[in-house]
Structures are given as C-alpha cells and as structure tokens.
Design a protein around this motif. Structure first.
Motif, PDB file in Angstrom:
ATOM      1  N   UNK A 272      -2.188   3.199   3.142  1.00 46.83           N
ATOM      2  CA  UNK A 272      -1.763   3.169   4.541  1.00 46.83           C
ATOM      3  C   UNK A 272      -1.712   4.619   5.018  1.00 46.83           C
ATOM      4  N   UNK A 273      -2.668   5.005   5.862  1.00 46.81           N
ATOM      5  CA  UNK A 273      -2.763   6.404   6.317  1.00 46.81           C
ATOM      6  C   UNK A 273      -1.770   6.664   7.451  1.00 46.81           C
ATOM      7  N   UNK A 274      -0.927   7.681   7.267  1.00 47.97           N
ATOM      8  CA  UNK A 274       0.012   8.103   8.309  1.00 47.97           C
ATOM      9  C   UNK A 274      -0.602   9.319   9.000  1.00 47.97           C
ATOM     10  N   UNK A 275      -1.042   9.164  10.240  1.00 52.17           N
ATOM     11  CA  UNK A 275      -1.693  10.253  10.973  1.00 52.17           C
ATOM     12  C   UNK A 275      -0.649  11.228  11.522  1.00 52.17           C
ATOM     13  N   UNK A 276      -0.847  12.515  11.287  1.00 55.81           N
ATOM     14  CA  UNK A 276       0.089  13.549  11.767  1.00 55.81           C
ATOM     15  C   UNK A 276      -0.695  14.639  12.489  1.00 55.81           C
TER      16      UNK A 276
ATOM     17  N   UNK B  94       0.829  -1.210   0.000  1.00 54.16           N
ATOM     18  CA  UNK B  94       0.000   0.000   0.000  1.00 54.16           C
ATOM     19  C   UNK B  94       0.860   1.254   0.000  1.00 54.16           C
ATOM     20  N   UNK B  95       0.352   2.279  -0.677  1.00 47.71           N
ATOM     21  CA  UNK B  95       1.042   3.566  -0.641  1.00 47.71           C
ATOM     22  C   UNK B  95       0.792   4.231   0.702  1.00 47.71           C
TER      23      UNK B  95
ATOM     24  N   UNK C 200       9.046   8.552   5.443  1.00 42.99           N
ATOM     25  CA  UNK C 200       8.090   7.737   6.219  1.00 42.99           C
ATOM     26  C   UNK C 200       6.755   7.661   5.482  1.00 42.99           C
ATOM     27  N   UNK C 201       6.575   8.536   4.503  1.00 44.35           N
ATOM     28  CA  UNK C 201       5.362   8.553   3.681  1.00 44.35           C
ATOM     29  C   UNK C 201       5.774   8.709   2.226  1.00 44.35           C
TER      30      UNK C 201
ATOM     31  N   UNK D  60      -6.544   8.234  -4.286  1.00 42.31           N
ATOM     32  CA  UNK D  60      -5.747   7.012  -4.397  1.00 42.31           C
ATOM     33  C   UNK D  60      -6.570   5.727  -4.336  1.00 42.31           C
ATOM     34  N   UNK D  61      -7.848   5.817  -3.910  1.00 45.73           N
ATOM     35  CA  UNK D  61      -8.607   4.609  -3.598  1.00 45.73           C
ATOM     36  C   UNK D  61      -8.373   4.233  -2.139  1.00 45.73           C
ATOM     37  N   UNK D  62      -9.089   3.246  -1.638  1.00 43.48           N
ATOM     38  CA  UNK D  62      -9.053   2.943  -0.201  1.00 43.48           C
ATOM     39  C   UNK D  62      -7.929   2.006   0.214  1.00 43.48           C
TER      40      UNK D  62
END
Length: 275
Positions: free
Chosen positions: A28-32, A2-3, A46-47, A23-25
C-alpha cells in the motif's frame, strides 16, 4: 494486510519502483510530497516503512536526507539499487516538433542535460516528482509539454514514450534505503551496516577509526561528512561498511567506540548485490 510504504512522490515514481523491487507489488503506497513528510508518516505510524533515495551514481549524495536520518533516528533495514532509465513521454499523437516544455525532478533533469543541449528551444521546468509530471500532462491534456520519467509512469498515466533512454550515462542507478522504526527488522543475516559518528579534532583521529576497519578486513563502501549544525570545524561522518565475518565486525565496532563520539549504528542489513 498489505505493508504500508511511504514514498516521496506519487505512484509510478522511482521510489515506488524501488519499493516494488524490495517488498514486491503487494504493498500500500503512501504518497508524500517531501522526504520529511515520509518520515512524519512513519513517526505517526501511518506507514510501516519509508523508501528513501540516498545517492545517485551521477548526481551524487542527497545530503538533506542524511540530516533526516540524524533527526528521526529510524533503523535502516535494507537497501535497493535501482537502474535509472529515463524516457521522454507525451500524450499519444504529440510530435517532437510540438514540444515547448519539458518537466521533471531536478535530479532527473540533471541526468539528461546532454540530450537537451541539442534542443535549446525547449524550456526546462523543475518539479517535485517525475511521475507527477506525467500525471499532470495526462490530467491537463498538455500537448506542448513532455515529462522525463520511467516506463511505469508512461503506462499508468497513458502516455507515449517518444524518446527512450535519454539519460547521459547509461550506467545510472540510485541507491534507496529502507527505513522503519527501531526494534523492527527483516529476516536475514546482516553483512552491511550504516554508522554515524563524530571524532575528536586532534590529528589522525579519523585515520585511527578507518585503520581499525582495514585491520579487521571490513570494507568501507562509503564515507560522507556533514557539518554539525552551529559548531565550527565539527563534522558528522556517515560510513557504510561491509564484512564477510561477523566476529571481525563485532570486534571492529568495540575498538572504534574508543575513538568515536556520538557513535550510532543506524542499521545492520543485507547488502543489495543487484544493480
């Protein structure tokens, strides 16, 4: 694999919704916790991408983010226009008359100000993120507090929507930019670009540049000025332009270079037609 997409806020925020739209579902969400932190995540690899709000049709431009674009020199490789639908949500069973506090991001609050004029007894509390307010209500089982957030947040955090579409203007959308490190691109023919430049302080210098775009049939969709830090009467101009014919764009850029200082193409990408 995953991106990895860095967003300001947490899962089910509008930033994640915008990331899903682009991007579609399968991401990989990186929370900031801040926009600068999203840029640091990208800078430190990291992203893979950052999704960053840049303007809202009601609240206007998000000016600090233009500074981040200038500081980090990332490439803009796309944009997303997301309709903003704001709902009032609470723990299941909470009645409207039980509410003492409403929490949300300041921009979301500003977009719903007409609704709260009618309920002066409800105290408005600003927070860093719409979805985080929904999560806090769930985690702390707050029965006197509601959040303003999207449907995604209500679903993820098990809240009940008690008032739908409380935004003052129903034609409310936010524009998000998709950023990545220079040299990386997404397939597709570009028909929009984001530029940054300064001009000399003589009469008509900005007008010359704008006339070049007009003469070449280049549509100017946005212009934003920001003071150059520490320099009196000097400004950075951020311009979004759109074209139908690539040679016209190439020719316009060559001519603009004669009049602009510190000229940067921050990104060339496909404009998002869908609002």
């Amino acid at each position: 694999m995953s991106r990895k997409i860095a967003i300001q806020g947490i899962k089910a925020s509008f930033h994640e919704e915008a990331a899903f739209k682009f991007f579609g579902e399968d991401i990989d969400t990186i929370e900031c916790n801040s926009f600068r932190a999203t840029c640091e995540a990208l800078k430190n690899k990291e992203a893979d991408y950052v999704v960053m709000a840049i303007e809202n049709s009601i609240a206007g431009s998000i000016l600090p983010n233009y500074t981040l674009l200038q500081d980090y020199h990332f490439s803009i490789i796309g944009e997303v226009y997301l309709p903003i639908q704001l709902h009032l949500m609470a723990l299941p069973g909470v009645k409207f008359e039980d509410i003492k506090f409403v929490e949300s991001h300041p921009i979301a609050i500003r977009q719903c100000i007409d609704f709260f004029y009618e309920y002066p007894h409800i105290k408005v509390v600003e927070s860093t993120d719409t979805a985080a307010c929904a999560k806090k209500i769930r985690d702390n089982q707050l029965t006197d507090t509601v959040a303003i957030a999207n449907q995604l947040a209500a679903k993820l955090y098990g809240l009940e929507i008690i008032e739908r579409r409380i935004e003052s203007n129903k034609k409310n959308y936010t524009r998000f930019l998709i950023l990545t490190y220079p040299g990386k691109s997404i397939d597709g023919l570009a028909n929009k670009a984001s530029l940054s430049f300064q001009v000399g302080n003589e009469v008509g210098s900005l007008a010359k540049i704008l006339n070049i775009f007009a003469d070449k049939n280049i549509n100017l969709s946005k212009i934003q000025s920001m003071p150059v830090l520490g320099k009196r009467n000097e400004y950075n101009f951020y311009v979004d332009i759109e074209w139908n014919n690539s040679p016209d764009y190439d020719s316009a850029i060559r001519q603009v270079l004669k009049y602009a200082v510190n000229f940067t193409i921050m990104g060339e990408y496909q404009k998002n037609e869908e609002v």
